[in-house]
Design an enzyme around this catalytic site. Structure first.
Site, short mmCIF file in Angstrom:
data_model
loop_
_atom_site.label_atom_id
_atom_site.label_comp_id
_atom_site.label_asym_id
_atom_site.label_seq_id
_atom_site.Cartn_x
_atom_site.Cartn_y
_atom_site.Cartn_z
N HIS A 129 0.87 -1.18 0.00
CA HIS A 129 0.00 0.00 0.00
C HIS A 129 0.91 1.23 0.00
O HIS A 129 2.02 1.18 0.54
CB HIS A 129 -0.84 -0.05 1.29
CG HIS A 129 -1.93 0.96 1.39
ND1 HIS A 129 -1.70 2.26 1.75
CD2 HIS A 129 -3.27 0.85 1.18
CE1 HIS A 129 -2.86 2.92 1.78
NE2 HIS A 129 -3.83 2.08 1.44
N ASP A 206 2.88 -4.71 8.08
CA ASP A 206 1.68 -3.91 7.91
C ASP A 206 0.48 -4.86 7.98
O ASP A 206 0.20 -5.60 7.04
CB ASP A 206 1.75 -3.19 6.55
CG ASP A 206 0.43 -2.54 6.15
OD1 ASP A 206 -0.55 -2.68 6.90
OD2 ASP A 206 0.40 -1.92 5.08
N GLN A 209 -4.73 -5.31 6.76
CA GLN A 209 -5.73 -6.21 6.17
C GLN A 209 -5.69 -7.60 6.79
O GLN A 209 -6.51 -8.45 6.42
CB GLN A 209 -5.52 -6.32 4.65
CG GLN A 209 -5.68 -5.03 3.91
CD GLN A 209 -7.10 -4.48 3.94
OE1 GLN A 209 -8.06 -5.21 4.19
NE2 GLN A 209 -7.24 -3.19 3.69
N LYS A 232 -10.61 -0.74 10.40
CA LYS A 232 -10.70 -1.94 9.56
C LYS A 232 -11.06 -3.18 10.38
O LYS A 232 -11.30 -4.25 9.84
CB LYS A 232 -9.38 -2.17 8.81
CG LYS A 232 -9.07 -1.02 7.83
CD LYS A 232 -8.10 -1.43 6.78
CE LYS A 232 -7.46 -0.24 6.10
NZ LYS A 232 -8.22 0.23 4.93
N CYS A 371 -4.70 2.32 -3.78
CA CYS A 371 -3.48 2.86 -3.15
C CYS A 371 -2.30 1.90 -3.35
O CYS A 371 -1.44 1.78 -2.45
CB CYS A 371 -3.67 3.14 -1.66
SG CYS A 371 -4.84 4.45 -1.34
N1 PLP Z 1 -1.87 -0.87 4.51
C1 PLP Z 1 -2.82 -1.58 3.91
C2 PLP Z 1 -2.51 -2.95 3.41
C3 PLP Z 1 -4.09 -1.05 3.75
O1 PLP Z 1 -5.04 -1.77 3.14
C4 PLP Z 1 -4.38 0.24 4.23
C5 PLP Z 1 -5.70 0.86 4.03
O2 PLP Z 1 -6.42 0.53 3.12
C6 PLP Z 1 -3.35 0.94 4.88
C7 PLP Z 1 -2.12 0.36 4.99
C8 PLP Z 1 -3.58 2.30 5.44
O3 PLP Z 1 -4.48 2.24 6.50
P1 PLP Z 1 -5.04 3.57 7.18
O4 PLP Z 1 -5.59 4.39 6.04
O5 PLP Z 1 -6.10 3.08 8.10
O6 PLP Z 1 -3.91 4.24 7.86
#
Ligand code: PLP
Length: 413
Positions: A129, A206, A209, A232, A371
């Site tokens: 992401h 990270d 998900q 999430k 993203c």
């Molecule tokens: N990393 C992953 C794999 C994500 O799917 C997301 C959000 O869609 C993020 C990071 C960023 O999360 P946040 O916008 O809640 O900070």
């Protein structure tokens, strides 16, 4: 509809906890398949927020009075809940953040400041992401460090051999996604961590998900940092958590300066507070921490085995239905180990057009690059249509999506 799936979950009962799901959009029942972007909130979470503001609110950590102590006790109890969610060794290793992005930026800034120097290498992967790319690019710019990228296969799995070849004594950090938001791929994070440790590199996972779908165990993975977001995992927006191993957090400088993160301040010199407060400058997001803990309790009460069994059945059913009903469907991401996320393309139709038509039929999916622009470039596609399922979704909803897609196909092709 699949009739044979053994289900330990009473989905109808669970759905009663999510009033938002019982609405119509454009005179059609809402089908919410945008869970990878953000999940809906059970009544229990909403009530925790209201209850906090109606009965418990005061600033935490500083007050001698009753309400402040009550709020502080609940706030620190929520940290214990988060510690158990991570299976961390100590609640001192749990830092409340605004979410995944905030957690990664904290590490990139603070760990980066103390541990990264010119010529060091940071490894990420092709399926990251943007929030697990850009903070490292910024750090590399600041420190003249080098960003390396693990390639992926066409199925959407990490090329583990290439990863081994990237590792060297120059590698200082490996930062990879546990579960891909765009492909659904679940990465072998324990193996990734073990390999990184063989060259003494630190590891950040990270978990944005992964946390909504499976039990997280940072001690089992062996990683140094793990991040995820409250919104999430059926909790509030604007809250999340960072796990960090104690000895590394101790060695890192504070991320932000201000109240709460200090022990003593004079104009000549400031000493910093202990963990975890050293990384929590200013009045924290107290109310959302309350809701966050209730969301974790809610997931525990549903049960991870139940969640996974139901979501895996939904994923299989949706994948089979897409393949059976559409000759020209292309599923993007066919890893052997996948979470309940399906990205797809329908013929030559632009994902945006498919998504916009589905929306008019009551089906909420996400379209675009999710993203993950470098991943889309690697796959040579502009984006995908993404349906992502949570434990409150049903087989009937998948049938509704398939029927809506048939209509969309007729209109677009
Ligand atoms: N990393 C992953 C794999 C994500 O799917 C997301 C959000 O869609 C993020 C990071 C960023 O999360 P946040 O916008 O809640 O900070």
């Amino acid at each position: 509809m699949e009739a044979t799936t053994a289900m330990a979950l009473n989905i109808e009962e669970i759905r009663e906890d999510f009033p938002i799901l019982h609405q119509e959009v454009y005179n059609k029942p809402l089908v919410y398949f945008d869970n990878a972007a953000s999940t809906q909130k059970p009544l229990q979470v909403v009530e925790a927020l209201t209850n906090y503001y109606l009965n418990d609110h005061a600033n935490v950590h500083r007050g001698v009075h009753y309400l402040s102590q009550k709020a502080t006790d609940k706030f620190e109890a929520a940290r214990e809940t988060t510690k158990r969610f991570f299976n961390a060794e100590s609640s001192d290793e749990v830092i409340f953040t605004k979410g995944t992005t905030d957690g990664i930026n904290l590490v990139a800034y603070s760990f980066g400041e103390a541990f990264i120097k010119e010529g060091d290498e940071i490894i990420i992967s092709t399926m990251e992401h943007h929030s697990n790319i850009v903070p490292w690019q910024m750090l590399c710019d600041r420190k003249k460090a080098i960003l390396r990228v693990i390639p992926i296969s066409d199925k959407g799995e990490l090329d583990m051999e290439a990863y081994q070849n990237l590792l060297s004594s120059k590698t200082k950090l490996v930062s990879v996604v546990h579960t891909s938001n765009a492909l659904g791929t679940i990465n072998p994070v324990k193996e990734i961590t073990q390999s990184a440790k063989s060259v003494n590199a630190y590891v950040l996972i990270d978990g944005a998900q992964a946390a909504p779908h499976q039990k997280i165990d940072v001690q089992e993975i062996g990683c140094d940092f793990y991040v995820f977001s409250g919104h999430k995992i059926f909790g509030p927006t604007g809250i999340g958590a960072l796990y960090g191993k104690r000895e590394i957090l101790e060695a890192m400088p504070p991320y932000q300066g201000g109240g709460e993160m200090i022990k003593t301040v004079t104009f000549e010199k400031t000493t910093y507070n202990e963990l975890p407060f050293k990384f929590e400058a200013g009045t924290p997001n107290i109310a959302d921490v309350m809701g966050f803990a209730v969301a974790m309790d809610y997931m525990n009460s549903v049960g991870y085995e139940n969640i996974q069994a139901h979501e895996n059945a939904l994923l299989k059913y949706a994948t089979d239905q897409l393949k059976q009903n559409f000759e020209n469907v292309r599923i993007i991401g066919e890893a052997d180990n996948k979470a309940s996320v399906i990205s797809f393309l329908l013929g030559n139709a632009h994902p945006y057009d498919v998504g916009a038509l589905l929306d008019k039929m009551g089906i909420a999916v996400r379209t675009g690059h999710h993203c993950t622009e470098p991943l889309m470039n690697r796959l040579n596609i502009p984006g995908t249509v993404r349906a992502s399922f949570a434990f409150y979704n049903t087989f009937e909803e998948i049938d509704l999506m398939i029927n809506a897609l048939k209509r969309a196909e007729k209109m677009l092709m």
